[in-house]
Motif scaffolding. Structure first.
Motif, mmCIF file in Angstrom:
data_model
loop_
_atom_site.group_PDB
_atom_site.id
_atom_site.type_symbol
_atom_site.label_atom_id
_atom_site.label_comp_id
_atom_site.label_asym_id
_atom_site.label_seq_id
_atom_site.Cartn_x
_atom_site.Cartn_y
_atom_site.Cartn_z
ATOM 1 N N ALA A 6 1.640 -1.909 6.031
ATOM 2 C CA ALA A 6 1.916 -2.864 4.960
ATOM 3 C C ALA A 6 1.434 -4.247 5.398
ATOM 4 C CB ALA A 6 3.403 -2.892 4.644
ATOM 5 N N SER A 7 0.985 -5.052 4.453
ATOM 6 C CA SER A 7 0.438 -6.376 4.775
ATOM 7 C C SER A 7 1.408 -7.204 5.609
ATOM 8 C CB SER A 7 0.100 -7.134 3.490
ATOM 9 O OG SER A 7 -0.953 -6.507 2.822
ATOM 10 N N ARG A 8 2.648 -7.259 5.206
ATOM 11 C CA ARG A 8 3.631 -8.071 5.938
ATOM 12 C C ARG A 8 3.811 -7.552 7.366
ATOM 13 N NH1 ARG A 8 7.172 -12.110 4.859
ATOM 14 N NH2 ARG A 8 8.861 -12.268 6.346
ATOM 15 N N THR A 9 3.897 -6.262 7.514
ATOM 16 C CA THR A 9 4.057 -5.670 8.848
ATOM 17 C C THR A 9 2.873 -6.022 9.730
ATOM 18 O OG1 THR A 9 5.305 -3.834 7.897
ATOM 19 C CG2 THR A 9 4.372 -3.489 10.089
ATOM 20 N N SER A 57 -3.734 2.996 0.658
ATOM 21 C CA SER A 57 -2.909 2.264 -0.307
ATOM 22 C C SER A 57 -2.938 2.869 -1.706
ATOM 23 C CB SER A 57 -3.329 0.797 -0.361
ATOM 24 O OG SER A 57 -4.593 0.656 -0.960
ATOM 25 N N ARG A 68 0.726 -8.562 9.351
ATOM 26 C CA ARG A 68 0.712 -10.006 9.632
ATOM 27 C C ARG A 68 1.696 -10.350 10.738
ATOM 28 N NH1 ARG A 68 0.566 -10.594 3.904
ATOM 29 N NH2 ARG A 68 2.802 -10.930 3.967
ATOM 30 N N ASP A 69 2.904 -9.768 10.660
ATOM 31 C CA ASP A 69 3.923 -10.028 11.684
ATOM 32 C C ASP A 69 3.454 -9.562 13.059
ATOM 33 O OD1 ASP A 69 5.517 -11.108 9.717
ATOM 34 O OD2 ASP A 69 6.897 -9.392 9.615
ATOM 35 N N ARG A 70 2.850 -8.381 13.117
ATOM 36 C CA ARG A 70 2.349 -7.863 14.401
ATOM 37 C C ARG A 70 1.249 -8.754 14.956
ATOM 38 N NH1 ARG A 70 0.752 -1.846 13.563
ATOM 39 N NH2 ARG A 70 0.107 -2.063 15.721
#
Length: 99
Positions: free
Chosen positions: A79-82, A13, A84-86
């Motif tokens: 990425a954090s969102r990616t 990061s 979390r979604d996974r």
């Protein structure tokens, strides 16, 4: 085989290449194989010394290239969102199979 160095994500990061001192056959090894750094097996002192000497000679270009690759990976696949979604998809898929 069950410990994962989570600090690798912090290095990615901030656009820093990674030197993994551990097994290539690991999740951290898979990340390094994505072009963000180097890997050396435990006990490979000569290999690490040679790598560090080479990086010292060729430092600007190779380190910058690996750092940019690390930054792209952190902003995309990790990425954090990616992530979390996974994770949510895995949990929901597992729960659906049990129902």
């Amino acid at each position: 085989g069950i410990v994962h160095p989570c600090k690798v994500y912090g290095a990615l990061s901030v656009a820093r290449p990674v030197l993994l001192l551990g097994p290539k056959d690991s999740h951290a090894g898979e990340i390094v194989d994505l072009g963000v750094g180097w890997q050396a097996d435990h006990g490979d002192v000569d290999g690490v010394v040679e790598l560090l000497r080479r990086l010292n000679r060729d430092r600007p270009a190779e380190l910058a290239e690996k750092g940019q690759a690390a930054s792209r990976l952190a902003a995309g696949q990790f990425a954090s969102r990616t992530m979390r979604d996974r994770f949510a998809d895995i949990v929901e898929g597992t729960l659906a199979k049990r129902a």
